[in-house]
Design an enzyme around this catalytic site. Sequence first.
Site, PDB file in Angstrom:
ATOM      1  N   ARG A 229      38.335  40.491  34.988  1.00 50.27           N
ATOM      2  CA  ARG A 229      37.301  41.778  35.194  1.00 50.27           C
ATOM      3  C   ARG A 229      35.650  40.985  34.948  1.00 50.27           C
ATOM      4  O   ARG A 229      35.644  40.911  33.896  1.00 50.27           O
ATOM      5  CB  ARG A 229      37.754  43.023  34.932  1.00 50.27           C
ATOM      6  CG  ARG A 229      39.136  44.746  35.424  1.00 50.27           C
ATOM      7  CD  ARG A 229      38.372  44.882  36.804  1.00 50.27           C
ATOM      8  NE  ARG A 229      39.457  45.933  37.330  1.00 50.27           N
ATOM      9  CZ  ARG A 229      40.524  45.584  37.753  1.00 50.27           C
ATOM     10  NH1 ARG A 229      40.698  44.261  38.155  1.00 50.27           N
ATOM     11  NH2 ARG A 229      40.968  46.569  38.346  1.00 50.27           N
ATOM     12  N   GLU A 258      31.065  44.763  41.842  1.00 49.53           N
ATOM     13  CA  GLU A 258      31.161  43.875  43.205  1.00 49.53           C
ATOM     14  C   GLU A 258      30.629  45.050  44.210  1.00 49.53           C
ATOM     15  O   GLU A 258      30.836  46.203  43.675  1.00 49.53           O
ATOM     16  CB  GLU A 258      32.534  44.165  43.119  1.00 49.53           C
ATOM     17  CG  GLU A 258      33.342  42.579  41.892  1.00 49.53           C
ATOM     18  CD  GLU A 258      34.667  42.540  41.508  1.00 49.53           C
ATOM     19  OE1 GLU A 258      35.219  43.202  42.687  1.00 49.53           O
ATOM     20  OE2 GLU A 258      35.161  41.670  40.817  1.00 49.53           O
ATOM     21  N   HIS A 276      36.984  38.983  45.320  1.00 50.42           N
ATOM     22  CA  HIS A 276      38.080  39.764  44.639  1.00 50.42           C
ATOM     23  C   HIS A 276      39.508  39.276  45.407  1.00 50.42           C
ATOM     24  O   HIS A 276      39.584  40.191  45.681  1.00 50.42           O
ATOM     25  CB  HIS A 276      37.212  40.745  44.334  1.00 50.42           C
ATOM     26  CG  HIS A 276      38.584  41.586  43.054  1.00 50.42           C
ATOM     27  ND1 HIS A 276      38.288  42.833  42.193  1.00 50.42           N
ATOM     28  CD2 HIS A 276      40.228  41.325  43.000  1.00 50.42           C
ATOM     29  CE1 HIS A 276      38.878  42.821  41.469  1.00 50.42           C
ATOM     30  NE2 HIS A 276      40.095  42.448  42.119  1.00 50.42           N
TER      31      HIS A 276
HETATM   32  C1  8YV Z   1      43.850  44.546  44.335  1.00 49.94           C
HETATM   33  C2  8YV Z   1      43.124  44.233  41.552  1.00 49.94           C
HETATM   34  O1  8YV Z   1      44.453  43.572  44.047  1.00 49.94           O
HETATM   35  O2  8YV Z   1      45.472  44.454  40.908  1.00 49.94           O
HETATM   36  C3  8YV Z   1      44.176  44.645  40.003  1.00 49.94           C
HETATM   37  O3  8YV Z   1      43.443  45.372  39.434  1.00 49.94           O
HETATM   38  O4  8YV Z   1      42.089  44.680  41.477  1.00 49.94           O
HETATM   39  C4  8YV Z   1      43.498  43.773  43.029  1.00 49.94           C
HETATM   40  O5  8YV Z   1      44.283  42.418  42.157  1.00 49.94           O
HETATM   41  C5  8YV Z   1      42.411  45.422  44.660  1.00 49.94           C
HETATM   42  O6  8YV Z   1      41.900  46.173  43.370  1.00 49.94           O
HETATM   43  C6  8YV Z   1      42.735  45.641  45.352  1.00 49.94           C
HETATM   44  O7  8YV Z   1      44.030  46.391  45.458  1.00 49.94           O
END
Ligand code: 8YV
Length: 307
Positions: A229, A258, A276
């Site tokens: 993150r 983001e 991302h």
């Molecule tokens: C997700 C993410 O793929 O899993 C998480 O917490 O941040 C990402 O890997 C993304 O949010 C898509 O849904």
Amino acid sequence: MTALLLTQAVPAPIDARLRAAYEIHRLDLAEDPEALLDEVAPRIRGVVTGGARGCARTLMDRLPRLEIVAVAGVGTDAVDLDEAARRGIRVTTTPGVLTDDVADMALGLLLMTLRDLGLGERLVRAGQWGQTAQALARKVTGIRLGIIGLGQVGRAIARRATAFDMRIAYADPQAQLQLPYRHEPDLLALARDSDALILAASADQERVLITAEVLEALGPQGYFINVARGKLVDEPALVRALQERRIAGAGLDVFADEPHVPPALLDLDNVVLQPHHASATEQTRLAMGEIVLRHLAECFASEAAVG
Ligand code: 8YV
């Protein structure tokens, strides 16, 4: 039909199955999200969202009949968990299925950053091969790799790094003595003793892990990769360290705000940027969608059984 609110796209086959079973509203596609919520919020019983988007208190407050927040992802940091618990709203995630993709992305960013692959590609596309000299890159095999967070993703990164003969150390509150990696809980010491640091820590923590001091300790020959993150990093300090070459380079899939990327990063050649996308493969997003469908079915089926 049970009404659901989607905050982002899901793969077409999952979308079709959602639409066959539920009344679907897409918040992200609404021209006027407020007007959409005014119209449908009172009957929404489920939110389908991603790890980064989550479900904030402001959205929950608009949805009086909300029973489930189904996250397609593993991070619940963008979901107001306290409020969900208070209201008895289920929060579900899709653990396991995206581990490999996120680890692959980390390795991809590591290779791309140390070997200057983006720069080389831009040079070829610009017709500059043979005209612009490109500095020599950093050898990847055998580097000292520091992994911050040795959960499922961190361990998958370590397994891949082993194939590159990397010497692996990690920072994690839990020492995992059964694994052949060196535990170094002190982030400054880990940074000082690493050629590259990969941040793979759980999203669900408030602390900034990558501070200006950690970047200083990583030093001018060190690289930083982030697949966790953006908010776990002092982003302004990272931008300054990259601009002033106080670290050698960075590969970033995640950012503090983001989809906004600090504009200064766009001009730097020692940075590789991704939107991302660590889990964004067809196979994985389908697997995540299957789990979301199952969680929704369980939620509404168990309720039917009770009612
Ligand atoms: C997700 C993410 O793929 O899993 C998480 O917490 O941040 C990402 O890997 C993304 O949010 C898509 O849904």
